[in-house]
Design a protein around this motif. Sequence first.
Motif, PDB file in Angstrom:
ATOM      1  N   PHE A 174      30.607 -41.466 109.299  1.00 20.36           N
ATOM      2  CA  PHE A 174      29.661 -41.988 108.317  1.00 20.36           C
ATOM      3  C   PHE A 174      28.938 -40.856 107.604  1.00 20.36           C
ATOM      4  CE2 PHE A 174      29.965 -45.608 111.235  1.00 20.36           C
ATOM      5  CZ  PHE A 174      30.233 -46.619 110.313  1.00 20.36           C
ATOM      6  N   THR A 175      28.506 -41.138 106.380  1.00 25.04           N
ATOM      7  CA  THR A 175      27.639 -40.225 105.646  1.00 25.04           C
ATOM      8  C   THR A 175      26.244 -40.838 105.613  1.00 25.04           C
ATOM      9  OG1 THR A 175      28.268 -41.240 103.539  1.00 25.04           O
ATOM     10  CG2 THR A 175      29.485 -39.265 104.220  1.00 25.04           C
ATOM     11  N   TYR A 176      25.240 -39.994 105.530  1.00 28.29           N
ATOM     12  CA  TYR A 176      23.850 -40.438 105.597  1.00 28.29           C
ATOM     13  C   TYR A 176      23.024 -39.834 104.473  1.00 28.29           C
ATOM     14  CZ  TYR A 176      24.878 -42.008 110.328  1.00 28.29           C
ATOM     15  OH  TYR A 176      25.416 -42.653 111.406  1.00 28.29           O
ATOM     16  N   ALA A 177      21.993 -40.563 104.098  1.00 26.48           N
ATOM     17  CA  ALA A 177      20.945 -40.029 103.221  1.00 26.48           C
ATOM     18  C   ALA A 177      19.708 -39.893 104.098  1.00 26.48           C
ATOM     19  CB  ALA A 177      20.669 -40.992 102.071  1.00 26.48           C
ATOM     20  N   TRP A 178      18.810 -39.011 103.708  1.00 23.57           N
ATOM     21  CA  TRP A 178      17.553 -38.890 104.437  1.00 23.57           C
ATOM     22  C   TRP A 178      16.441 -38.566 103.457  1.00 23.57           C
ATOM     23  CZ3 TRP A 178      14.575 -34.479 104.669  1.00 23.57           C
ATOM     24  CH2 TRP A 178      15.181 -33.297 104.232  1.00 23.57           C
ATOM     25  N   HIS A 179      15.219 -38.809 103.901  1.00 24.81           N
ATOM     26  CA  HIS A 179      14.048 -38.553 103.078  1.00 24.81           C
ATOM     27  C   HIS A 179      12.881 -38.210 104.003  1.00 24.81           C
ATOM     28  CE1 HIS A 179      12.246 -38.790  99.098  1.00 24.81           C
ATOM     29  NE2 HIS A 179      11.150 -39.096  99.747  1.00 24.81           N
ATOM     30  N   PRO A 180      12.019 -37.271 103.605  1.00 21.49           N
ATOM     31  CA  PRO A 180      10.874 -36.901 104.448  1.00 21.49           C
ATOM     32  C   PRO A 180       9.939 -38.094 104.698  1.00 21.49           C
ATOM     33  CG  PRO A 180      11.171 -35.305 102.683  1.00 21.49           C
ATOM     34  CD  PRO A 180      12.085 -36.448 102.384  1.00 21.49           C
ATOM     35  N   ALA A 181       9.467 -38.219 105.925  1.00 25.61           N
ATOM     36  CA  ALA A 181       8.583 -39.324 106.304  1.00 25.61           C
ATOM     37  C   ALA A 181       7.212 -39.239 105.644  1.00 25.61           C
ATOM     38  CB  ALA A 181       8.436 -39.373 107.823  1.00 25.61           C
ATOM     39  N   VAL A 182       6.851 -38.090 105.106  1.00 22.91           N
ATOM     40  CA  VAL A 182       5.549 -37.963 104.445  1.00 22.91           C
ATOM     41  C   VAL A 182       5.520 -38.674 103.096  1.00 22.91           C
ATOM     42  CG1 VAL A 182       4.931 -35.807 105.601  1.00 22.91           C
ATOM     43  CG2 VAL A 182       6.125 -35.745 103.387  1.00 22.91           C
ATOM     44  N   ASP A 183       6.670 -39.164 102.638  1.00 23.28           N
ATOM     45  CA  ASP A 183       6.768 -39.853 101.338  1.00 23.28           C
ATOM     46  C   ASP A 183       7.463 -41.212 101.507  1.00 23.28           C
ATOM     47  OD1 ASP A 183       6.824 -40.471  98.657  1.00 23.28           O
ATOM     48  OD2 ASP A 183       8.215 -38.871  98.102  1.00 23.28           O
ATOM     49  N   PRO A 184       6.818 -42.148 102.228  1.00 22.12           N
ATOM     50  CA  PRO A 184       7.477 -43.427 102.495  1.00 22.12           C
ATOM     51  C   PRO A 184       7.724 -44.267 101.238  1.00 22.12           C
ATOM     52  CG  PRO A 184       5.221 -43.478 103.278  1.00 22.12           C
ATOM     53  CD  PRO A 184       5.521 -42.061 102.869  1.00 22.12           C
ATOM     54  N   ALA A 185       6.899 -44.133 100.211  1.00 20.87           N
ATOM     55  CA  ALA A 185       7.097 -44.923  98.989  1.00 20.87           C
ATOM     56  C   ALA A 185       8.407 -44.539  98.303  1.00 20.87           C
ATOM     57  CB  ALA A 185       5.922 -44.750  98.035  1.00 20.87           C
ATOM     58  N   ARG A 186       8.674 -43.262  98.197  1.00 25.97           N
ATOM     59  CA  ARG A 186       9.925 -42.830  97.560  1.00 25.97           C
ATOM     60  C   ARG A 186      11.130 -43.131  98.444  1.00 25.97           C
ATOM     61  NH1 ARG A 186      12.397 -37.689  95.385  1.00 25.97           N
ATOM     62  NH2 ARG A 186      13.804 -38.568  93.818  1.00 25.97           N
ATOM     63  N   ALA A 187      10.961 -42.993  99.749  1.00 24.42           N
ATOM     64  CA  ALA A 187      12.047 -43.359 100.662  1.00 24.42           C
ATOM     65  C   ALA A 187      12.368 -44.846 100.509  1.00 24.42           C
ATOM     66  CB  ALA A 187      11.660 -43.042 102.105  1.00 24.42           C
ATOM     67  N   ALA A 188      11.340 -45.676 100.408  1.00 23.89           N
ATOM     68  CA  ALA A 188      11.559 -47.121 100.236  1.00 23.89           C
ATOM     69  C   ALA A 188      12.276 -47.404  98.927  1.00 23.89           C
ATOM     70  CB  ALA A 188      10.226 -47.857 100.276  1.00 23.89           C
ATOM     71  N   ARG A 189      11.957 -46.675  97.889  1.00 21.76           N
ATOM     72  CA  ARG A 189      12.637 -46.852  96.603  1.00 21.76           C
ATOM     73  C   ARG A 189      14.124 -46.533  96.726  1.00 21.76           C
ATOM     74  NH1 ARG A 189      13.130 -43.474  91.706  1.00 21.76           N
ATOM     75  NH2 ARG A 189      13.397 -44.912  89.966  1.00 21.76           N
ATOM     76  N   ARG A 190      14.437 -45.457  97.436  1.00 21.17           N
ATOM     77  CA  ARG A 190      15.841 -45.089  97.641  1.00 21.17           C
ATOM     78  C   ARG A 190      16.564 -46.119  98.494  1.00 21.17           C
ATOM     79  NH1 ARG A 190      16.401 -39.272  99.828  1.00 21.17           N
ATOM     80  NH2 ARG A 190      18.568 -39.723  99.334  1.00 21.17           N
ATOM     81  N   VAL A 191      15.890 -46.606  99.527  1.00 24.38           N
ATOM     82  CA  VAL A 191      16.478 -47.655 100.364  1.00 24.38           C
ATOM     83  C   VAL A 191      16.677 -48.921  99.531  1.00 24.38           C
ATOM     84  CG1 VAL A 191      16.057 -49.169 102.346  1.00 24.38           C
ATOM     85  CG2 VAL A 191      15.607 -46.716 102.537  1.00 24.38           C
ATOM     86  N   ALA A 192      15.742 -49.216  98.635  1.00 23.20           N
ATOM     87  CA  ALA A 192      15.861 -50.399  97.769  1.00 23.20           C
ATOM     88  C   ALA A 192      17.106 -50.306  96.891  1.00 23.20           C
ATOM     89  CB  ALA A 192      14.614 -50.565  96.911  1.00 23.20           C
ATOM     90  N   PHE A 193      17.425 -49.120  96.382  1.00 22.75           N
ATOM     91  CA  PHE A 193      18.649 -48.944  95.596  1.00 22.75           C
ATOM     92  C   PHE A 193      19.883 -49.215  96.459  1.00 22.75           C
ATOM     93  CE2 PHE A 193      16.156 -46.048  92.685  1.00 22.75           C
ATOM     94  CZ  PHE A 193      16.218 -46.904  91.600  1.00 22.75           C
ATOM     95  N   ARG A 194      19.891 -48.698  97.676  1.00 23.25           N
ATOM     96  CA  ARG A 194      21.020 -48.928  98.584  1.00 23.25           C
ATOM     97  C   ARG A 194      21.127 -50.410  98.925  1.00 23.25           C
ATOM     98  NH1 ARG A 194      25.966 -48.070  99.860  1.00 23.25           N
ATOM     99  NH2 ARG A 194      26.418 -48.164 102.056  1.00 23.25           N
ATOM    100  N   TYR A 195      19.998 -51.045  99.171  1.00 26.39           N
ATOM    101  CA  TYR A 195      19.950 -52.476  99.459  1.00 26.39           C
ATOM    102  C   TYR A 195      20.559 -53.270  98.301  1.00 26.39           C
ATOM    103  CZ  TYR A 195      17.612 -57.041 100.033  1.00 26.39           C
ATOM    104  OH  TYR A 195      17.316 -58.376 100.143  1.00 26.39           O
ATOM    105  N   GLY A 196      20.186 -52.933  97.085  1.00 25.52           N
ATOM    106  CA  GLY A 196      20.740 -53.609  95.913  1.00 25.52           C
ATOM    107  C   GLY A 196      22.246 -53.458  95.827  1.00 25.52           C
ATOM    108  N   ASP A 197      22.738 -52.248  96.082  1.00 20.98           N
ATOM    109  CA  ASP A 197      24.192 -52.013  96.071  1.00 20.98           C
ATOM    110  C   ASP A 197      24.898 -52.879  97.106  1.00 20.98           C
ATOM    111  OD1 ASP A 197      24.002 -50.100  94.080  1.00 20.98           O
ATOM    112  OD2 ASP A 197      24.080 -48.402  95.468  1.00 20.98           O
ATOM    113  N   LEU A 198      24.366 -52.900  98.309  1.00 20.67           N
ATOM    114  CA  LEU A 198      24.996 -53.678  99.379  1.00 20.67           C
ATOM    115  C   LEU A 198      24.917 -55.174  99.096  1.00 20.67           C
ATOM    116  CD1 LEU A 198      23.802 -51.680 102.506  1.00 20.67           C
ATOM    117  CD2 LEU A 198      26.120 -51.816 101.594  1.00 20.67           C
TER     118      LEU A 198
END
Length: 85
Positions: free
Chosen positions: A49-73
């Motif tokens: 598997f391949t993974y994306a990651w994001h620093p925990a100090v920026d949960p809003a931007r991480a959530a935005r990136r997860v939202a894009f992945r969620y939309g794709d799926l």
Amino acid sequence: MALDRHEIPADVHAGHGLALVSVWVGLVVWCDGERFWWRTGWDDRRQRFTYAWHPAVDPARAARRVAFRYGDLRRKHAHPEENTS
């Protein structure tokens, strides 16, 4: 939770120093307090598997990136009752 701003339901579980957020089929986000990470695909050449990651100090931007992945799926794997059009 930051995913609430994107109207994405999720279940949060914690234990053993990790938080696990179950978002959608094939989309689980882990957090160890330093970073969030989630699967983004499969590498045929390396057979893993391949993974994306994001620093925990920026949960809003991480959530935005997860939202894009969620939309794709969601587009690729919608529930049968959502495919009525």
